[in-house]
Scaffold this active site. Structure first.
Site, PDB file in Angstrom:
ATOM      1  N   CYS A   2       0.785  -1.147  -0.089  1.00 49.88           N
ATOM      2  CA  CYS A   2      -0.012  -0.110   0.183  1.00 49.88           C
ATOM      3  C   CYS A   2       0.956   1.351  -0.120  1.00 49.88           C
ATOM      4  O   CYS A   2       1.816   1.393   0.543  1.00 49.88           O
ATOM      5  CB  CYS A   2      -0.975   0.154   1.149  1.00 49.88           C
ATOM      6  SG  CYS A   2      -2.175  -1.197   1.348  1.00 49.88           S
ATOM      7  N   ARG A  27       3.514   0.032  -5.260  1.00 53.26           N
ATOM      8  CA  ARG A  27       3.402  -0.553  -3.820  1.00 53.26           C
ATOM      9  C   ARG A  27       2.015  -1.533  -3.548  1.00 53.26           C
ATOM     10  O   ARG A  27       1.740  -2.068  -2.454  1.00 53.26           O
ATOM     11  CB  ARG A  27       3.481   0.340  -2.758  1.00 53.26           C
ATOM     12  CG  ARG A  27       4.890   1.233  -2.436  1.00 53.26           C
ATOM     13  CD  ARG A  27       4.709   2.267  -1.479  1.00 53.26           C
ATOM     14  NE  ARG A  27       4.576   1.648  -0.033  1.00 53.26           N
ATOM     15  CZ  ARG A  27       5.605   1.569   0.442  1.00 53.26           C
ATOM     16  NH1 ARG A  27       6.836   1.585   0.029  1.00 53.26           N
ATOM     17  NH2 ARG A  27       5.394   1.004   1.727  1.00 53.26           N
ATOM     18  N   TRP A  74      -2.676  -2.610  -1.910  1.00 52.16           N
ATOM     19  CA  TRP A  74      -2.483  -4.042  -2.032  1.00 52.16           C
ATOM     20  C   TRP A  74      -3.375  -4.789  -0.790  1.00 52.16           C
ATOM     21  O   TRP A  74      -3.002  -4.675   0.242  1.00 52.16           O
ATOM     22  CB  TRP A  74      -0.948  -4.196  -1.822  1.00 52.16           C
ATOM     23  CG  TRP A  74      -0.382  -5.680  -2.028  1.00 52.16           C
ATOM     24  CD1 TRP A  74      -0.119  -6.124  -3.404  1.00 52.16           C
ATOM     25  CD2 TRP A  74      -0.373  -6.971  -1.162  1.00 52.16           C
ATOM     26  NE1 TRP A  74       0.104  -7.413  -3.036  1.00 52.16           N
ATOM     27  CE2 TRP A  74       0.245  -7.820  -1.880  1.00 52.16           C
ATOM     28  CE3 TRP A  74      -0.769  -7.022   0.146  1.00 52.16           C
ATOM     29  CZ2 TRP A  74       0.409  -9.053  -1.311  1.00 52.16           C
ATOM     30  CZ3 TRP A  74      -0.234  -8.309   0.697  1.00 52.16           C
ATOM     31  CH2 TRP A  74      -0.113  -9.280  -0.045  1.00 52.16           C
ATOM     32  N   ASN A 100      -1.694   1.963   5.721  1.00 60.13           N
ATOM     33  CA  ASN A 100      -0.768   1.025   5.163  1.00 60.13           C
ATOM     34  C   ASN A 100      -0.497  -0.002   6.381  1.00 60.13           C
ATOM     35  O   ASN A 100       0.246   0.445   7.230  1.00 60.13           O
ATOM     36  CB  ASN A 100       0.346   1.701   4.574  1.00 60.13           C
ATOM     37  CG  ASN A 100       1.651   0.564   4.321  1.00 60.13           C
ATOM     38  OD1 ASN A 100       2.852   0.924   4.088  1.00 60.13           O
ATOM     39  ND2 ASN A 100       1.325  -0.458   4.108  1.00 60.13           N
ATOM     40  N   GLY A 101      -0.589  -1.276   6.325  1.00 63.11           N
ATOM     41  CA  GLY A 101      -0.215  -2.154   7.389  1.00 63.11           C
ATOM     42  C   GLY A 101      -1.514  -2.870   7.667  1.00 63.11           C
ATOM     43  O   GLY A 101      -2.334  -3.133   6.902  1.00 63.11           O
ATOM     44  N   GLU A 474      18.039 -16.667  -8.476  1.00 64.20           N
ATOM     45  CA  GLU A 474      17.794 -15.243  -9.114  1.00 64.20           C
ATOM     46  C   GLU A 474      17.004 -15.180 -10.558  1.00 64.20           C
ATOM     47  O   GLU A 474      16.065 -14.492 -10.663  1.00 64.20           O
ATOM     48  CB  GLU A 474      18.681 -14.281  -8.775  1.00 64.20           C
ATOM     49  CG  GLU A 474      18.563 -13.147  -9.121  1.00 64.20           C
ATOM     50  CD  GLU A 474      17.457 -12.140  -8.541  1.00 64.20           C
ATOM     51  OE1 GLU A 474      16.990 -12.646  -7.509  1.00 64.20           O
ATOM     52  OE2 GLU A 474      17.147 -11.068  -8.919  1.00 64.20           O
ATOM     53  N   LYS A 478      13.068 -14.035 -10.989  1.00 62.95           N
ATOM     54  CA  LYS A 478      12.716 -12.851 -12.163  1.00 62.95           C
ATOM     55  C   LYS A 478      11.880 -13.569 -13.151  1.00 62.95           C
ATOM     56  O   LYS A 478      10.762 -12.909 -13.452  1.00 62.95           O
ATOM     57  CB  LYS A 478      14.018 -12.391 -12.666  1.00 62.95           C
ATOM     58  CG  LYS A 478      15.051 -11.562 -12.073  1.00 62.95           C
ATOM     59  CD  LYS A 478      14.622 -10.281 -11.840  1.00 62.95           C
ATOM     60  CE  LYS A 478      13.886 -10.475 -10.484  1.00 62.95           C
ATOM     61  NZ  LYS A 478      14.717  -9.742  -9.267  1.00 62.95           N
ATOM     62  N   GLU A 481       8.460 -13.964 -11.319  1.00 57.00           N
ATOM     63  CA  GLU A 481       7.702 -12.934 -10.970  1.00 57.00           C
ATOM     64  C   GLU A 481       7.119 -12.313 -11.975  1.00 57.00           C
ATOM     65  O   GLU A 481       5.928 -11.502 -11.828  1.00 57.00           O
ATOM     66  CB  GLU A 481       8.850 -12.103 -10.297  1.00 57.00           C
ATOM     67  CG  GLU A 481       8.601 -10.933  -9.530  1.00 57.00           C
ATOM     68  CD  GLU A 481       9.812 -10.269  -8.706  1.00 57.00           C
ATOM     69  OE1 GLU A 481      10.693 -10.560  -9.218  1.00 57.00           O
ATOM     70  OE2 GLU A 481       9.406  -9.695  -7.911  1.00 57.00           O
ATOM     71  N   HIS A 497      18.677 -35.510  -7.932  1.00 57.57           N
ATOM     72  CA  HIS A 497      17.773 -35.818  -6.806  1.00 57.57           C
ATOM     73  C   HIS A 497      16.244 -35.491  -6.810  1.00 57.57           C
ATOM     74  O   HIS A 497      15.587 -35.498  -5.795  1.00 57.57           O
ATOM     75  CB  HIS A 497      18.348 -35.023  -5.442  1.00 57.57           C
ATOM     76  CG  HIS A 497      19.674 -35.469  -5.310  1.00 57.57           C
ATOM     77  ND1 HIS A 497      20.197 -36.769  -4.659  1.00 57.57           N
ATOM     78  CD2 HIS A 497      21.299 -35.079  -5.470  1.00 57.57           C
ATOM     79  CE1 HIS A 497      21.619 -36.857  -4.580  1.00 57.57           C
ATOM     80  NE2 HIS A 497      21.801 -35.574  -5.111  1.00 57.57           N
ATOM     81  N   LYS A 596       6.357  -3.765  -4.218  1.00 60.87           N
ATOM     82  CA  LYS A 596       7.779  -3.861  -4.131  1.00 60.87           C
ATOM     83  C   LYS A 596       8.184  -4.037  -2.575  1.00 60.87           C
ATOM     84  O   LYS A 596       9.084  -4.585  -2.481  1.00 60.87           O
ATOM     85  CB  LYS A 596       8.097  -2.666  -4.671  1.00 60.87           C
ATOM     86  CG  LYS A 596       9.869  -2.509  -4.877  1.00 60.87           C
ATOM     87  CD  LYS A 596      10.314  -1.880  -5.773  1.00 60.87           C
ATOM     88  CE  LYS A 596      11.765  -2.095  -5.883  1.00 60.87           C
ATOM     89  NZ  LYS A 596      12.502  -3.273  -6.542  1.00 60.87           N
TER      90      LYS A 596
HETATM   91  O1  M6R Z   1      13.404  -4.491  -0.027  1.00 58.17           O
HETATM   92  P1  M6R Z   1      14.069  -5.837   0.096  1.00 58.17           P
HETATM   93  O2  M6R Z   1      15.182  -5.891  -0.528  1.00 58.17           O
HETATM   94  O3  M6R Z   1      13.929  -6.268   1.549  1.00 58.17           O
HETATM   95  O4  M6R Z   1      12.935  -6.774  -0.566  1.00 58.17           O
HETATM   96  C1  M6R Z   1      13.062  -8.088  -0.325  1.00 58.17           C
HETATM   97  C2  M6R Z   1      12.058  -8.685  -1.499  1.00 58.17           C
HETATM   98  O5  M6R Z   1      10.658  -8.484  -1.262  1.00 58.17           O
HETATM   99  C3  M6R Z   1      12.378  -8.692  -3.018  1.00 58.17           C
HETATM  100  O6  M6R Z   1      13.809  -8.809  -3.399  1.00 58.17           O
HETATM  101  C4  M6R Z   1      11.518  -9.246  -3.886  1.00 58.17           C
HETATM  102  O7  M6R Z   1      11.898 -10.576  -3.832  1.00 58.17           O
HETATM  103  C5  M6R Z   1      11.794  -8.843  -5.341  1.00 58.17           C
HETATM  104  N1  M6R Z   1      10.386  -8.248  -5.738  1.00 58.17           N
HETATM  105  C6  M6R Z   1      12.244  -9.606  -6.344  1.00 58.17           C
HETATM  106  O8  M6R Z   1      12.519  -8.865  -7.549  1.00 58.17           O
END
Ligand code: M6R
Length: 601
Positions: A2, A27, A74, A100-101, A474, A478, A481, A497, A596
């Site tokens: 949010c 957000r 959100w 937000n929260g 990673e 990506k 996501e 395995h 984010k």
């Molecule tokens: O702000 P942060 O680095 O703590 O965020 C951690 C994760 O939420 C963040 O890296 C998330 O996995 C990304 N969207 C990945 O692309």
């Protein structure tokens, strides 16, 4: 999660709120809403869906007014609907709240309030305006006092903004466990969930601390503790620019942020060359516990490989969401190394607090000046990635890696586990990383072509070893996501395995195979996939024919020491995910169901 934006001043509040919300939409984008005090009372609009829906709604409705609040949601409690969009109102319609929260005790509060108040939404937030309404009288019309009393009844996390129809030119705000930044202007002031959204208006900010409240007017801001004792807080001057937070001609923030990496990585290397941060905190510890989530956790895996190689110190990499409920033996001889782009991730902060209680020194690596993590750590390493808006982390990841590798190199030298000659050679080589990334980015057409080849009906798996186990994870993160395609990362040695059973001719296996200690092993793993019909996309060192011969597609990275290879190898994987997602017509910067900054648990 949010986003909140608030404005008090002399300009058209609605225009500024909509502009602020645009920058905060990453957000959360389930719904959005605005409320403005226009001299006669409160006027509001809220809509489910992306901000465009709200924009269409308010375009033909001049609100007037110079004070207001906006919200982009959100969803946590209550589905995605117009009714659940913020702001929420008291029964008399005079009090508007954006939040937000999570209000953890909302059910019991609501049960009681429902006897006297009419609820219009299924959200946890709606208890706040009704509570403030009840307490307003007890507070003798002092709106901030009423908010303070209400906050005293809440459990959970909140960054909230409150606007009262009878108090034009005044916003009341409160924060517990969710970020809230005040922006200082000239005859106007702002509040927002993050710093980049304020940059077009001001670079002087005050991030609110835990349990603080504030009252914001056009001429000034006052900050208070929970007992309404005034607190003096010096503003921070932020050196980010509004341009760095824009798309700069790219179709998406993510594309802009991928492209920025030659510069951001070079800036990180140069900064370490100019002055070495104070690393005393890490000098005498016996072990390191990394605390992180998501992409930052992958950076933690590289930290483990590098610190164990260069410093010969045991490192564990904790998923903050697990760590916080575990029994990890933190203590004064264990360095808690928290990595977080935003510095606001709820699980990371909770684990850091746990580590602190056990006496661990806290070292933070973050991108955002004045973030909660930075304020709670003993020492902070700031990244120089600049604002990152795309939900998928890209340039912040490579910035994290540079800082982590330099930390390992310097600690290794200081603790005598790395010879001065090797230190010199490695730091010299790091000077080329920015240029190397520029070269890799020139393969963009090749990566786009590869993404097209595997357009329909293919699954993706990523495999790597040692420093590039993190790259495999990673790359897979990506891909899933932003494309929504199932994709997983594996340690290549783990394929036998279990994961090998996933392999058939519709499975693309991305093998991260740069030169280094594990290259030959990786080639054997590639063969195992090929002999089962899998398609191979490799990331290999330039001119490495052995890898090319066993691959359907190869993305090349310049020759480098193995420890630097994760910084380079991830670049084609960011591009691959990006092009695959664009091909599928996904909303690259705002993937579904995500936000984010994960500021709630
Ligand atoms: O702000 P942060 O680095 O703590 O965020 C951690 C994760 O939420 C963040 O890296 C998330 O996995 C990304 N969207 C990945 O692309």
């Amino acid at each position: 999660m949010c986003g909140i934006f608030g404005y008090v001043g002399h300009r058209d509040a609605l225009k500024i709120l909509m502009d602020g919300l645009k920058r905060l939409e990453y957000r959360g984008y389930d719904s959005s809403g605005v409320v403005v005090q226009n001299g006669h009372g409160l006027v509001a609009a809220k809509r489910r869906g992306r901000l465009d829906a709200l924009e269409a709604e308010v375009r033909s409705r001049p609100f007037g007014g110079h004070t207001g609040l906006g919200h982009t949601r959100w969803a946590t409690h209550g589905g995605v609907s117009d009714a659940n969009a913020h702001p929420h109102f008291s029964c008399d319609g005079k009090i508007a709240v954006v939040h937000n929260g999570i209000i953890e005790n909302f059910a019991e509060l609501r049960k009681d309030l429902e006897r006297r108040h009419r609820f219009l939404s299924g959200t946890d937030t709606e208890v706040i305006p009704h509570l403030v309404e009840e307490l307003y009288e007890q507070a003798e019309g002092d709106i901030l006092f009423a908010v303070t009393l209400a906050v005293g009844r809440l459990r959970g996390s909140w960054a909230m903004g409150v606007l009262h129809a009878d108090h034009p030119n005044r916003l009341s705000v409160a924060r517990v466990n969710c970020p809230l930044v005040l922006g200082l202007g000239d005859g106007e002031n702002f509040l927002a969930s993050d710093i980049p959204s304020l940059l077009p208006y001001t670079r002087r900010v005050i991030p609110l601390d835990e349990n603080e409240l504030s009252t914001i007017g056009p001429e000034g801001i006052q900050i208070f503790d929970r007992h309404l004792t005034a607190k003096a807080r010096a503003p921070l001057d932020i050196d980010w620019t509004a341009e760095a937070a824009g798309k700069n001609g790219h179709p998406h923030f993510m594309a802009q942020e991928i492209d920025a990496q030659p510069r951001t990585v070079a800036a990180e290397v140069e900064a370490w060359g100019r002055s070495v941060p104070d690393l005393r905190l890490a000098r005498d510890v016996d072990r390191v516990m990394v605390i992180a989530c998501g992409t930052a956790w992958h950076a933690g895996l590289v930290a483990k490989a590098a610190l164990e190689e260069m410093v010969r110190i045991p490192v564990e990499v904790g998923l903050a969401s697990e760590l916080r409920y575990g029994d990890h033996p933190f203590g004064p001889r264990t360095l808690a190394f928290a990595i977080s782009q935003s510095g606001e991730t709820a699980d990371t902060l909770a684990s850091v607090r746990m580590a602190r209680e056990s006496g661990s020194p806290i070292l933070a690596l973050t991108n955002v000046k004045g973030c909660t993590l930075a304020r709670e750590a003993d020492h902070v390493l700031y990244m120089r990635a600049g604002p990152e808006t795309g939900v998928a982390a890209t340039k912040s990841y490579t910035s994290q890696l540079v800082n982590i590798l330099f930390l390992a190199l310097h600690l290794g030298r200081e603790r005598g586990t790395l010879s001065p000659e090797r230190f010199e050679a490695l730091t010299r080589e790091a000077g080329f990383l920015g240029t190397h990334i520029g070269r890799i980015l020139r393969q963009d057409p090749l990566v786009r072509q590869c993404a097209r080849t595997f357009q329909e009906g293919y699954g993706f798996m990523f495999m790597g070893r040692r420093y590039n186990l993190a790259t495999a994870y990673e790359g897979a993160l990506k891909m899933k996501e932003i494309t929504y395609l199932p994709s997983e990362g594996y340690g290549a040695g783990e394929m036998k395995h279990g994961p090998l059973s996933l392999v058939d001719e519709r499975m693309v296996c991305v093998a991260i195979t740069p030169r280094g200690r594990v290259k030959e092993k990786m080639i054997s793993n590639i063969q195992e996939v090929r002999s089962r019909g899998g398609r191979i996309v490799s990331v290999a060192t330039e001119g490495d024919h052995a890898v090319a011969e066993v691959s359907d597609h190869v993305f090349e990275i310049p020759s480098c020491e193995e420890m630097f290879s994760p910084i380079l190898a991830v670049i084609p994987l960011q591009l691959l995910a990006y092009h695959r997602a664009v091909g599928l017509g996904r909303d690259v910067d705002r993937p579904r169901n995500l936000a984010k900054s994960v500021t709630v648990e």
